[in-house]
Design a protein around this motif. Structure first.
Motif, PDB file in Angstrom:
ATOM      1  N   ARG A 280       4.587   8.372 -37.963  1.00  0.00           N
ATOM      2  CA  ARG A 280       4.520   6.917 -37.810  1.00  0.00           C
ATOM      3  C   ARG A 280       3.089   6.472 -37.526  1.00  0.00           C
ATOM      4  O   ARG A 280       2.599   5.507 -38.126  1.00  0.00           O
ATOM      5  CB  ARG A 280       5.467   6.498 -36.690  1.00  0.00           C
ATOM      6  N   CYS A 284       0.782   4.113 -40.033  1.00  0.00           N
ATOM      7  CA  CYS A 284       0.275   2.848 -39.498  1.00  0.00           C
ATOM      8  C   CYS A 284      -1.254   2.793 -39.590  1.00  0.00           C
ATOM      9  O   CYS A 284      -1.821   1.740 -39.890  1.00  0.00           O
ATOM     10  CB  CYS A 284       0.723   2.665 -38.052  1.00  0.00           C
ATOM     11  N   ILE A 328       6.897  -2.407 -44.833  1.00  0.00           N
ATOM     12  CA  ILE A 328       7.422  -1.278 -44.066  1.00  0.00           C
ATOM     13  C   ILE A 328       8.920  -1.481 -43.883  1.00  0.00           C
ATOM     14  O   ILE A 328       9.345  -2.479 -43.283  1.00  0.00           O
ATOM     15  CB  ILE A 328       6.714  -1.144 -42.709  1.00  0.00           C
ATOM     16  N   CYS A 336      11.465  -0.756 -35.688  1.00  0.00           N
ATOM     17  CA  CYS A 336      10.381  -1.716 -35.963  1.00  0.00           C
ATOM     18  C   CYS A 336       9.474  -1.859 -34.752  1.00  0.00           C
ATOM     19  O   CYS A 336       8.248  -1.926 -34.885  1.00  0.00           O
ATOM     20  CB  CYS A 336      10.981  -3.062 -36.365  1.00  0.00           C
ATOM     21  N   PHE A 339       7.060   1.020 -34.585  1.00  0.00           N
ATOM     22  CA  PHE A 339       5.964   0.880 -35.540  1.00  0.00           C
ATOM     23  C   PHE A 339       4.935  -0.137 -35.059  1.00  0.00           C
ATOM     24  O   PHE A 339       3.727   0.084 -35.172  1.00  0.00           O
ATOM     25  CB  PHE A 339       6.513   0.465 -36.909  1.00  0.00           C
ATOM     26  N   SER A 342       2.810   1.273 -32.381  1.00  0.00           N
ATOM     27  CA  SER A 342       1.810   2.167 -32.949  1.00  0.00           C
ATOM     28  C   SER A 342       0.644   1.373 -33.541  1.00  0.00           C
ATOM     29  O   SER A 342      -0.526   1.746 -33.378  1.00  0.00           O
ATOM     30  CB  SER A 342       2.447   3.052 -34.027  1.00  0.00           C
ATOM     31  N   ASP A 451      10.654   4.586 -43.800  1.00  0.00           N
ATOM     32  CA  ASP A 451      10.841   5.608 -42.763  1.00  0.00           C
ATOM     33  C   ASP A 451      12.328   5.815 -42.502  1.00  0.00           C
ATOM     34  O   ASP A 451      13.117   4.864 -42.524  1.00  0.00           O
ATOM     35  CB  ASP A 451      10.141   5.185 -41.473  1.00  0.00           C
TER      36      ASP A 451
END
Length: 744
Positions: A280, A284, A328, A336, A339, A342, A451
């Motif tokens: 992840r 990102c 994404i 979510c 993400f 991140s 993902d």
């Protein structure tokens, strides 16, 4: 109080400005300019009696608060702005205020604060804009809160120390992927891709991962491995966080980072709970680097266009039809949130607008009742596991804005269901909700990240395929696009040949492979990563205190379309009759159905067929109400029902610990290899009054009471490999000595 910073001088009217903007703001600005000019002249003649002072901040604050409230309500459907509206406003204000001091503004400096910009009383401009109509107010408020305009005027160009020399640009994968080919060369490459003129090369990694590289014929197959953050050609603002991330990667993750930075499509079946966080962060970082390079290039070209003379004519191609560049797709809201966390960790923004609203809407604490669930279950369903959502993120030099309108966003997050509903209802950030279909916000997507694809398959895979079918289509509306700056491959409908798609899955399935074959057309090629499986059946012995015989029965199936009928015929004629004959003496039969279609077919047959009327059964699927589930489990435990029909999706969503299981029949092996040992471990949940269990917890008759049988065909090769292991699957599929295989 927020700090005040002077604005730069206005740009000449009519110049090009970054972004894809359009709307009705020009009219609103002209109306406000005329209104303010008239009020200024009135103020110079005589002050308004009994009215508020020009510098009365309370009156202005109430008005600004109302504008901001309206802005927050409409944040999901912001209109775009014309290319020169901000410069026109600054120029008009500068003309009115000749010889005055610089215009000052108030900026929001903390989450949840009030973002305001106003003209001070010292400048002699009124603060009461109540005479403007609602539409003009909304457009002016949106303009005043547009940090991108400040980014152009203040920084000018998001100044960084990034190298712009020719040698660095030639080595940068971003430049090579998007600018190396000419228009004619790209058309030739498109014909080659459409003709599936690919070459395949196996390039295994040092670990137990099989890597297959797919490239165009005649092109060299490169598989670079990242050694440091410099190999990723990161923007300066990402270099520090990127260096920390690269230093923590394993060898196979560094190889993945090399393919990712080279804009190659990636199809990985190596995702696990342990490496999900690193994957992840890596994706990102790549998405942020792509967005920052794209936006900075637009801003720098804006400066060139504003500085050009009338005699110069610059042909600048740096944009798509719309602003969003990264999509994404994740299964749940909590995914979510991970993400976004991140992204925040890597980008380190100074401000985050609407973050509190995002956390309240998307994040929840884990439920205590799931503490005894498997680790992969908690990772997927922990927190907020809502499957219907979409949200846009907009980036400026120092700020991340949540809940930005899709056409104002740089990155779009969504579940397949949420994106599908947005497209079909025309809700892609537009105010016109009557439009039945709007996928224009996906027209300029250049990077797609999917993902946990297996979780998406357990939801509804048709939604995933639908979203991919709407990518990179020619838009139906212009959305304020400056077509003179649109890249030629967008105008020619060839954007899909440069779009990078990254799919992470715990395991690859035929549906995921079919998605790659149908919708992945990247000219840079594709990398496929598959682990070498030891076999899930080997872990069974460590879960039970006794030995379990695992028998695999091969079904003759000449064609994949005929496989469901061949499987059902084999089950009805070979497997079911012994179960019916022994149903009075043999209880606790768990019949596992890998798909809902198989579940419905078996349930109907057990209910209506004369050959199965003497077999009492219950059923549990993902759609079974809770009361019916409790009743079926109770009857199965008490042996009132000899057989329990159980679907794979029910086990995926609930992970029931079924008691009373003495024999398991797999109508088909499960897709998820983790389900195999979990289901077989149910044989160990023996009750004290079970007559087939000894005092030591061992079955009295192993062969009869504690057996596992599984049906498979040659079309089940992928999931069978995960169950029996990569070394044994070939023998089960091709051995001519027999169709029955026993493992102890």
């Amino acid at each position: 109080m927020p700090s005040h910073r002077p604005r730069r001088a206005a740009k000449p009217s009519g110049q090009h400005r970054g972004g894809n903007r359009g709307g009705k703001r020009g009219f609103a600005l002209q109306k406000r300019d005329a209104f303010r000019t008239s009020r200024l002249r009135e103020a110079e003649v005589s002050p308004a009696p009994n009215g508020p002072d020009i510098g009365d901040e309370s009156s202005e604050g109430e008005h600004d608060d109302q504008l901001e409230s309206d802005q927050d309500i409409q944040s999901a459907s912001e209109d775009e702005t014309p290319s020169n509206s901000y410069a026109t406003l600054l120029q008009s204000l500068n003309t009115v205020k000749e010889g005055g001091g610089p215009v000052r503004k108030k900026r929001k400096i903390a989450d949840g604060g009030t973002a305001r910009k106003h003209v001070s009383a010292a400048e002699g401009l009124p603060t009461d804009d109540q005479d403007l109509d609602a539409e003009a107010e909304e457009q002016i408020s949106e303009l005043n809160e547009d940090p991108e305009a400040d980014e152009e005027l203040e920084g000018g160009l998001a100044a960084e120390d990034d190298s712009e020399d020719d040698d660095s640009l030639l080595r940068d994968p971003f430049e090579k992927h998007y600018t190396a080919l000419t228009e004619q060369e790209l058309k030739n490459v498109a014909k080659q891709v459409d003709g599936k003129e690919w070459q395949t090369q196996a390039s295994p990694l040092e670990t137990d991962i099989r890597r297959t590289i797919l490239s165009r014929k005649g092109e060299a197959t490169t598989s670079s491995t990242v050694k440091s953050a410099k190999d990723l050609f990161l923007k300066h603002r990402l270099l520090e966080s990127g260096s920390r991330l690269v230093a923590s990667l394993s060898s196979e993750e560094k190889a993945l980072a090399g393919s990712l930075s080279n804009y190659v499509d990636i199809l990985s079946g190596c995702r696990t709970v342990k490496n999900a966080g690193k994957l992840r962060d890596l994706t990102c970082l790549h998405a942020l680097n792509h967005v920052f390079k794209t936006r900075d290039r637009v801003l720098k070209n804006n400066a060139k266009l504003s500085a050009q003379s009338d005699a110069e004519t610059l042909d600048v191609r740096d944009q798509g039809f719309t602003r969003p560049k990264v999509l994404i797709i994740v299964p749940t809201k909590q995914a979510c949130v991970r993400f976004v966390e991140s992204i925040v960790k890597l980008s380190e923004p100074e401000q985050q607008e609407n973050k509190a609203r995002f956390v309240d809407t998307f994040s929840l604490e884990d439920s205590d009742e799931w503490l005894d669930k498997p680790e992969d279950f908690r990772e997927l369903f922990g927190g907020n596991h809502d499957e219907d959502f979409r949200i846009g993120l907009k980036f400026t030099r120092k700020t991340i804005k949540y809940f930005s309108g899709f056409y104002n966003s740089d990155i779009i997050f969504g579940s397949p269901l949420g994106l599908m509903r947005t497209i079909t209802t025309g809700g892609g950030g537009k105010k016109d909700k009557k439009k039945a279909h709007d996928a224009d916000f996906l027209s300029s997507i250049e990077v797609v990240i999917v993902d946990h694809a297996n979780a998406l398959q357990m939801q509804n895979w048709q939604h995933v395929e639908y979203v991919f079918s709407q990518l990179n289509l020619l838009p139906k509306d212009s959305h304020g696009c400056d077509f003179s700056r649109v890249r030629h491959w967008y105008l020619d409908g060839q954007a899909k040949y440069l779009r990078q798609t990254v799919v992470f899955a715990d395991y690859l399935t035929p549906e995921i492979n079919a998605l790659a074959s149908s919708h992945l057309h990247n000219m840079a090629g594709r990398v496929k990563l598959v682990p070498t499986y030891p076999g899930a059946m080997l872990s069974v012995s460590s879960l039970l205190p006794f030995t379990v015989h695992q028998t695999f029965l091969r079904i003759p199936s000449p064609h994949p379309l005929q496989d469901p009928d061949a499987r059902f015929k084999f089950f009805a004629t070979t497997v079911l009759p012994p179960l019916v004959r022994e149903s009075r003496h043999q209880k606790g039969i768990l019949l596992f159905a890998p798909s809902y279609a198989d579940f419905v077919r078996l349930r109907n047959y057990l209910s209506t067929s004369p050959d199965a009327t003497s077999l009492s059964y219950g059923s549990i699927s993902e759609y079974t109400p809770v009361r019916d589930v409790m009743r079926a489990r109770s009857h199965f435990l008490s042996a009132r029902h000899a057989l329990l029909l159980y679907s794979e999706r029910a086990h995926h969503h609930f992970r029931y610990r079924l008691k009373g299981v003495r024999k398991i029949v797999f109508y088909g092996v499960p897709e998820n290899p983790l389900f195999w040992p979990e289901l077989i471990s149910l044989l160990g949940l023996a009750t004290a009054n079970d007559p087939t269990t000894t005092q030591a917890g061992k079955p009295a008759d192993v062969n009869l009471k504690r057996a596992v049988r599984a049906l498979f065909s040659k079309w089940d090769a992928l999931k069978l490999e995960r169950i029996v292991g990569s070394d044994r699957v070939g023998r089960l599929l091709h051995d001519r000595a027999g169709d029955t295989f026993d493992f102890v």
